[in-house]
Write an enzyme that holds these catalytic residues in place. Structure first.
Site, PDB file in Angstrom:
ATOM      1  N   HIS A   1     -17.266 -35.252 -28.725  1.00 23.13           N
ATOM      2  CA  HIS A   1     -17.679 -35.890 -29.978  1.00 23.13           C
ATOM      3  C   HIS A   1     -17.996 -34.867 -31.068  1.00 23.13           C
ATOM      4  O   HIS A   1     -18.174 -35.234 -32.236  1.00 23.13           O
ATOM      5  CB  HIS A   1     -18.873 -36.829 -29.742  1.00 23.13           C
ATOM      6  CG  HIS A   1     -20.195 -36.133 -29.669  1.00 23.13           C
ATOM      7  ND1 HIS A   1     -20.838 -35.859 -28.482  1.00 23.13           N
ATOM      8  CD2 HIS A   1     -21.017 -35.653 -30.650  1.00 23.13           C
ATOM      9  CE1 HIS A   1     -21.990 -35.254 -28.730  1.00 23.13           C
ATOM     10  NE2 HIS A   1     -22.120 -35.123 -30.040  1.00 23.13           N
TER      11      HIS A   1
ATOM     12  N   ASP B   1     -17.244 -37.513 -22.570  1.00 21.07           N
ATOM     13  CA  ASP B   1     -17.589 -36.666 -23.721  1.00 21.07           C
ATOM     14  C   ASP B   1     -17.522 -35.182 -23.338  1.00 21.07           C
ATOM     15  O   ASP B   1     -18.542 -34.506 -23.172  1.00 21.07           O
ATOM     16  CB  ASP B   1     -18.992 -37.033 -24.216  1.00 21.07           C
ATOM     17  CG  ASP B   1     -19.324 -36.397 -25.557  1.00 21.07           C
ATOM     18  OD1 ASP B   1     -18.395 -35.895 -26.221  1.00 21.07           O
ATOM     19  OD2 ASP B   1     -20.517 -36.403 -25.932  1.00 21.07           O
TER      20      ASP B   1
ATOM     21  N   SER C   1     -25.725 -30.566 -29.184  1.00 28.68           N
ATOM     22  CA  SER C   1     -24.582 -31.234 -28.568  1.00 28.68           C
ATOM     23  C   SER C   1     -23.513 -30.237 -28.152  1.00 28.68           C
ATOM     24  O   SER C   1     -23.218 -29.278 -28.871  1.00 28.68           O
ATOM     25  CB  SER C   1     -23.960 -32.235 -29.542  1.00 28.68           C
ATOM     26  OG  SER C   1     -24.715 -33.405 -29.614  1.00 28.68           O
TER      27      SER C   1
END
Length: 471
Positions: A277, A325, A421
């Protein structure tokens, strides 16, 4: 009479002969012959009667039963040190093996005031009570363990390591092996890695760890389209600590054209793993390895451009932004490995699952240091305990698929956060760190009753190795 007296006086020899004849004639009335005498009375003969013991061959009864003997005297009887030792152990304090203390088919060997169990293959311990296969304490292997067909433990190591002489430990074969920080500090360790295997019982654990994580491409994260603003891309470490330079040498930061936006981890000199992502089509991405303080130039940084991005083939952001992801980034030229730039280790699927179940991993990054706060300048790290799946599911209204896991603190205050992330979730195993997760998403940051959600790397190990040519 006078004549007889004269003869006897003159012939003493005749008198002697006469007396002897008389005595011999009466012997049978007083004494029995040898054969009949032994039938009436038997008496053990003393072996030391009449002869010096030094000149008589050893006899166990004479040496050690009638009398207390020494080891040397017993040795004279057996004329063999090994047999003498076996006898001596029982002679001194009895047979310690009489109660049969050895379990699982173990053979007991008596000793003085103790005993020793010779265990069957696959068992160990004082009484052979412990399973010595890979099920218990990883077979004492420091990295990987498998059982041979005859149930013997075979240890092995990840790439860049080889078995040491003890056939249990792993020693590096390259200058900068994966998962090891070559710069040591006197401060406390990130995790309690030294207790990992000693505290784990793997019997039947793989059934609990392995998951059914096949998800159709059409699966949708519950309410994600309606509530996506409540999900924060994991890019921060809230409540963490400042790392030391070179302490987490596999950590990288991803820079866009304007600012840093995600983290990642070094798989090898040419490949980085991150969250899918984080990627947007057409974006130019710069990877910085060896970074520590993003506000300073430290001459340890290595900058590379990304020439190819490979999201997992099941990832589809339009359907589900956080399922599958994970993505790989190919660099334009290889990184130069050193004390500040070192790859993370990637185990096989089975062991990545096992390591994750140890329950004590750590995350790192330059994300926000508190919810909706500023981004960290210095690399942060934080230990995050694994959260059981049932608790994880109860903590959110969003669907947690089996290719995800939860980690963090129920009381809040500590978590990965926006800006982190794509960074690694790592488990340290006997001093070597292995990739076990990718920072993915969460509801706000460090909220009470909420946890960080991570991509479960074990689901993608084969894909990672295939694409990056790891063996």
């Amino acid at each position: 009479m006078k004549h007889l007296n004269t003869v006897m006086a003159e012939s003493p020899a005749l008198i002697t002969i006469f007396l002897l004849g008389y005595l011999l004639s009466t012997e049978c009335a007083v004494f029995l012959d040898r054969e009949n005498a032994t039938k009436i009375l038997t008496r053990p003969k003393r072996y030391n009667s009449g002869k010096l013991e030094e000149f008589v061959r050893g006899n166990l009864e004479r040496e050690c039963i009638e009398e207390r003997c020494s080891f040397e005297e017993a040795r004279e009887v057996f004329e063999n040190t090994e047999k003498t030792t076996e006898f001596w152990k029982q002679y001194v304090d009895g047979d310690q093996c009489e109660s049969n203390p050895c379990l699982n088919g173990g053979i007991c060997k008596d000793d003085i005031s103790s005993y020793e169990c010779w265990c069957q293959v696959g068992f160990e311990g004082r009484n052979c009570e412990l399973d010595a296969t890979c099920n218990i304490k990883n077979g004492r292997c420091k990295q990987f363990c498998k059982n041979s067909p005859d149930n013997k433990v075979i240890c092995s190591c990840t790439e860049g390591y080889q078995l040491a002489e003890d056939q249990k430990s792993c020693e590096p074969t390259v200058p900068f092996p994966c998962g090891r920080a070559s710069i040591s500090y006197s401060s406390k360790k990130i995790t309690r890695a030294e207790t990992v295997f000693s505290n784990m019982d793997y019997e039947n654990s793989t059934e609990a760890v392995f998951i059914q994580d096949d998800i159709t491409d059409g699966a949708i994260l519950n309410n994600v389209t309606e509530s996506s603003e409540s999900l924060n891309d994991f890019t921060r470490v809230v409540g963490g600590e400042n790392a030391k330079p070179g302490q987490i040498p596999w950590q990288v930061i991803l820079n866009g054209e304007i600012e840093a936006f995600c983290g990642g981890a070094i798989i090898n000199e040419k490949w980085i793993v991150t969250a899918a992502h984080c990627l947007k089509p057409g974006d130019k991405i710069e990877v910085v390895a060896g970074e520590y303080n993003i506000d300073k130039k430290e001459d340890t940084e290595q900058r590379r451009n990304v020439i190819r991005t490979i999201p997992h083939h099941q990832y589809n952001a339009t359907i589900n932004k956080y399922s599958h992801d994970i993505a790989l980034l190919e660099l334009d030229k290889p990184l130069i490995l050193n004390s500040y730039v070192t790859p993370i280790c990637v185990a096989n699927r089975e062991y990545t699952n096992i390591f994750l179940k140890f329950g004590s991993g750590y995350v790192s990054g330059w994300g926000k240091v508190f919810n909706k706060g500023r981004q960290a300048s210095i690399l942060q790290y934080l230990r995050v305990p694994l959260v059981d799946r049932a608790t994880c599911l109860r903590s959110t209204t969003f669907t947690i698929y089996n290719n995800m896991f939860c980690a963090g603190y129920r009381e809040g205050g500590k978590d990965s956060c926006e800006g982190d992330s794509g960074g690694p979730h790592v488990t340290e195993v006997e001093g070597t760190s292995f990739l076990t997760g990718i920072i993915s998403w969460g509801e706000e940051c460090a909220m009470k009753g909420k946890y960080g959600i991570y991509t479960k790397v074990s689901r993608y190990v084969n894909w990672i190795k295939e694409k990056t040519k790891l063996t």
